[in-house]
Scaffold this motif. Structure first.
Motif, PDB file in Angstrom:
ATOM      1  N   LEU A  75       0.849  -1.202   0.000  1.00  0.00           N
ATOM      2  CA  LEU A  75       0.000   0.000   0.000  1.00  0.00           C
ATOM      3  C   LEU A  75       0.879   1.244   0.000  1.00  0.00           C
ATOM      4  O   LEU A  75       1.862   1.317   0.745  1.00  0.00           O
ATOM      5  CB  LEU A  75      -0.889   0.032   1.245  1.00  0.00           C
ATOM      6  N   ARG A  76       0.520   2.197  -0.822  1.00  0.00           N
ATOM      7  CA  ARG A  76       1.208   3.495  -0.841  1.00  0.00           C
ATOM      8  C   ARG A  76       0.148   4.548  -0.568  1.00  0.00           C
ATOM      9  O   ARG A  76      -0.849   4.632  -1.311  1.00  0.00           O
ATOM     10  CB  ARG A  76       1.817   3.811  -2.207  1.00  0.00           C
ATOM     11  N   GLY A  77       0.328   5.334   0.461  1.00  0.00           N
ATOM     12  CA  GLY A  77      -0.672   6.353   0.788  1.00  0.00           C
ATOM     13  C   GLY A  77      -0.448   7.609  -0.053  1.00  0.00           C
ATOM     14  O   GLY A  77       0.609   8.243   0.022  1.00  0.00           O
ATOM     15  N   LEU A  78      -1.435   7.948  -0.854  1.00  0.00           N
ATOM     16  CA  LEU A  78      -1.283   9.065  -1.793  1.00  0.00           C
ATOM     17  C   LEU A  78      -1.761  10.384  -1.183  1.00  0.00           C
ATOM     18  O   LEU A  78      -2.915  10.506  -0.761  1.00  0.00           O
ATOM     19  CB  LEU A  78      -2.095   8.762  -3.063  1.00  0.00           C
ATOM     20  N   ILE A  79      -0.853  11.361  -1.114  1.00  0.00           N
ATOM     21  CA  ILE A  79      -1.208  12.703  -0.638  1.00  0.00           C
ATOM     22  C   ILE A  79      -1.157  13.659  -1.829  1.00  0.00           C
ATOM     23  O   ILE A  79      -0.084  13.931  -2.384  1.00  0.00           O
ATOM     24  CB  ILE A  79      -0.231  13.192   0.461  1.00  0.00           C
ATOM     25  N   GLU A  80      -2.334  14.161  -2.215  1.00  0.00           N
ATOM     26  CA  GLU A  80      -2.424  15.090  -3.349  1.00  0.00           C
ATOM     27  C   GLU A  80      -2.293  16.489  -2.762  1.00  0.00           C
ATOM     28  O   GLU A  80      -3.285  17.106  -2.378  1.00  0.00           O
ATOM     29  CB  GLU A  80      -3.770  14.887  -4.049  1.00  0.00           C
ATOM     30  N   VAL A 127       3.167   8.807  -0.973  1.00  0.00           N
ATOM     31  CA  VAL A 127       3.474   9.389  -2.282  1.00  0.00           C
ATOM     32  C   VAL A 127       3.012  10.834  -2.249  1.00  0.00           C
ATOM     33  O   VAL A 127       1.823  11.100  -2.023  1.00  0.00           O
ATOM     34  CB  VAL A 127       2.727   8.638  -3.418  1.00  0.00           C
ATOM     35  N   LEU A 128       3.940  11.758  -2.425  1.00  0.00           N
ATOM     36  CA  LEU A 128       3.580  13.181  -2.455  1.00  0.00           C
ATOM     37  C   LEU A 128       3.393  13.584  -3.904  1.00  0.00           C
ATOM     38  O   LEU A 128       4.351  13.618  -4.676  1.00  0.00           O
ATOM     39  CB  LEU A 128       4.688  14.035  -1.832  1.00  0.00           C
ATOM     40  N   SER A 168       6.156  12.772  -6.698  1.00  0.00           N
ATOM     41  CA  SER A 168       5.556  12.763  -8.032  1.00  0.00           C
ATOM     42  C   SER A 168       5.106  14.184  -8.331  1.00  0.00           C
ATOM     43  O   SER A 168       3.933  14.530  -8.176  1.00  0.00           O
ATOM     44  CB  SER A 168       4.375  11.779  -8.068  1.00  0.00           C
ATOM     45  N   VAL A 169       6.087  15.015  -8.682  1.00  0.00           N
ATOM     46  CA  VAL A 169       5.801  16.439  -8.868  1.00  0.00           C
ATOM     47  C   VAL A 169       6.220  16.929 -10.255  1.00  0.00           C
ATOM     48  O   VAL A 169       6.351  18.128 -10.470  1.00  0.00           O
ATOM     49  CB  VAL A 169       6.464  17.288  -7.748  1.00  0.00           C
ATOM     50  N   GLY A 170       6.447  15.994 -11.167  1.00  0.00           N
ATOM     51  CA  GLY A 170       6.673  16.371 -12.560  1.00  0.00           C
ATOM     52  C   GLY A 170       8.127  16.588 -12.928  1.00  0.00           C
ATOM     53  O   GLY A 170       9.039  16.096 -12.256  1.00  0.00           O
ATOM     54  N   GLU A 171       8.309  17.347 -14.006  1.00  0.00           N
ATOM     55  CA  GLU A 171       9.648  17.572 -14.561  1.00  0.00           C
ATOM     56  C   GLU A 171      10.343  18.692 -13.805  1.00  0.00           C
ATOM     57  O   GLU A 171       9.828  19.800 -13.723  1.00  0.00           O
ATOM     58  CB  GLU A 171       9.551  17.929 -16.048  1.00  0.00           C
ATOM     59  N   ARG A 172      11.508  18.395 -13.250  1.00  0.00           N
ATOM     60  CA  ARG A 172      12.308  19.399 -12.556  1.00  0.00           C
ATOM     61  C   ARG A 172      13.758  19.227 -13.011  1.00  0.00           C
ATOM     62  O   ARG A 172      14.067  18.352 -13.794  1.00  0.00           O
ATOM     63  CB  ARG A 172      12.213  19.213 -11.030  1.00  0.00           C
TER      64      ARG A 172
END
Ligand code: SAM
Ligand code: SF4
Ligand code: FES
Length: 354
Positions: A55-60, A107-108, A139-143
């Protein structure tokens, strides 16, 4: 029953290799043959990854986004969407509350939101790692490489950046200000920095063919990902793709099952998107090679605003309820919830417990 499909499956199970035309054959085989594919993937999952489901807890944590991906409800041009940002303390509080529920990974995730500077995110990661002992996925995209490096040094374990589609022309048409070469560069930089790399694609994008879907799987194998997120594209009425058809459950399951054959040690989530288009979608995915679920641990007040696509599940359910629900689903399949952090079992990461 096509003898070819049986032969392709036997060899894929034994050698974990498939040529592009073989992937296409599996994606287009009959329903009966498709059942053999799912069974083969389930067997490989059981033999290599076991029965435990991670399980991965997803924080949006923010739905602000500077990009304009044609498929996504968070796109910058969607001006009617109410936007929110969580503070570092909000994120810490949500993650703290997830620990007693049994989560060992968070997961942020956010839109591409430069409000969260490199140092701010590094501090958040550091606190989650050191004060809560959680494994952290970003998981914040392209950096930039430097930002990815800073976060790795702060303790981030994993990074999720789906490649979305490995067809460069389709990629360009869906992403006005982004190019495939840069996506690829980010993914290889994350690999170089030692992250457990998660990538993946959507299934059923307008213009996608079985050939380009095969390329998606071969790209994931080339990148040798530790996690592959494969979910259906769901048309969002507030985007330019409002009238597109969307992906099917059957094709998404086939993509997952082939991913399991090609990458036996990869973590494969049963996605929320699949659960949103089929009430038993996640169960079916866990029987077609899947071994991960990412329950939402975002507080209810924010969930509705993270509207990537319509009819997302769990919008009115709280984190404790989702945790119980998912535990029940996993138990009903004769599977167990994993206790450890669920790091990759691949060489290079196998020294990390769990
Ligand atoms: N902004 C980050 C990024 O793009 O990598 C992370 C957040 S983004 C909302 C997470 C994922 O949502 C994307 O990788 C994409 O695959 C998925 N997504 C966006 N719109 C979707 C849609 N309409 N249907 C299914 N998945 C979608
Ligand atoms: Fe932004 Fe990610 Fe949605 Fe693209 S997919 S619009 S980058 S949140
Ligand atoms: Fe949220 Fe089932 S996982 S209600």
């Amino acid at each position: 029953m096509g003898k070819d499909i049986k032969e392709i499956l036997c060899r894929a199970v034994a050698e974990n290799v498939l040529a592009k035309n073989e992937v296409v054959a599996l994606l287009t085989c009959t329903q009966e043959e498709g059942t053999l594919l799912f069974d083969a993937a389930d067997q490989v999952r059981k033999a290599v990854m076991g029965d435990a489901v991670h399980l991965r807890g997803l924080i949006e944590f923010s739905n602000h986004c500077e990009q304009n991906c044609a498929y996504c409800g968070l796109r910058n041009s969607h001006q009617k969407l109410a936007r929110y940002r969580m503070s570092a303390d909000d994120i810490f509080a949500i993650a703290s509350a997830a620990v007693p529920l049994g989560y060992r990974t968070v997961v942020l995730q956010s839109g591409e939101d430069s409000y969260y500077g490199a140092h701010m995110l590094a501090e958040i990661v550091h606190r989650l790692k050191n004060e809560l002992g959680l494994a952290v996925t970003l998981s914040v995209g392209e950096r930039t490489y430097e930002e990815y490096r800073l976060w790795k040094e702060a303790g981030a374990d994993r990074y999720l950046l789906k490649h979305e589609t490995a067809d460069p022309d389709l990629y360009a048409s869906l992403h006005p200000d982004m190019i495939w070469a840069n996506r690829r560069r980010c993914l290889y930089e994350l690999r170089e920095l030692g992250y457990q790399v998660g990538s993946g694609c959507m299934v059923g994008l307008p213009g996608q063919t079985v050939e380009t879907l095969a390329e998606d799987l071969l790209f994931l194998r080339e990148l040798d990902v530790e996690m592959a997120g494969i979910g259906p594209f769901i048309p969002n009425p507030n985007t330019p793709l409002a009238k597109a058809e969307g992906g099917t459950v059957g094709m998404t399951l086939r993509m997952m099952a082939i991913a399991r054959l090609l990458m036996p040690q990869a973590h494969l989530p049963a996605t929320t998107a699949l659960g949103s288009i089929d009430s038993r979608g996640r169960q079916r995915a866990l029987r077609a090679g899947g071994n991960v679920v990412m329950p939402n641990i975002t507080p209810n007040s924010f969930r509705r605003m993270y509207e990537i696509y319509p009819n997302k599940i769990c919008l009115d359910d709280n984190p404790a309820h989702c945790r119980n629900c998912i535990g029940g689903i996993i138990g009903s399949l004769g599977r167990t919830v994993a206790e450890g952090a669920g790091h990759s079992p691949k060489v290079g990461f196998d020294h990390l417990a769990g």
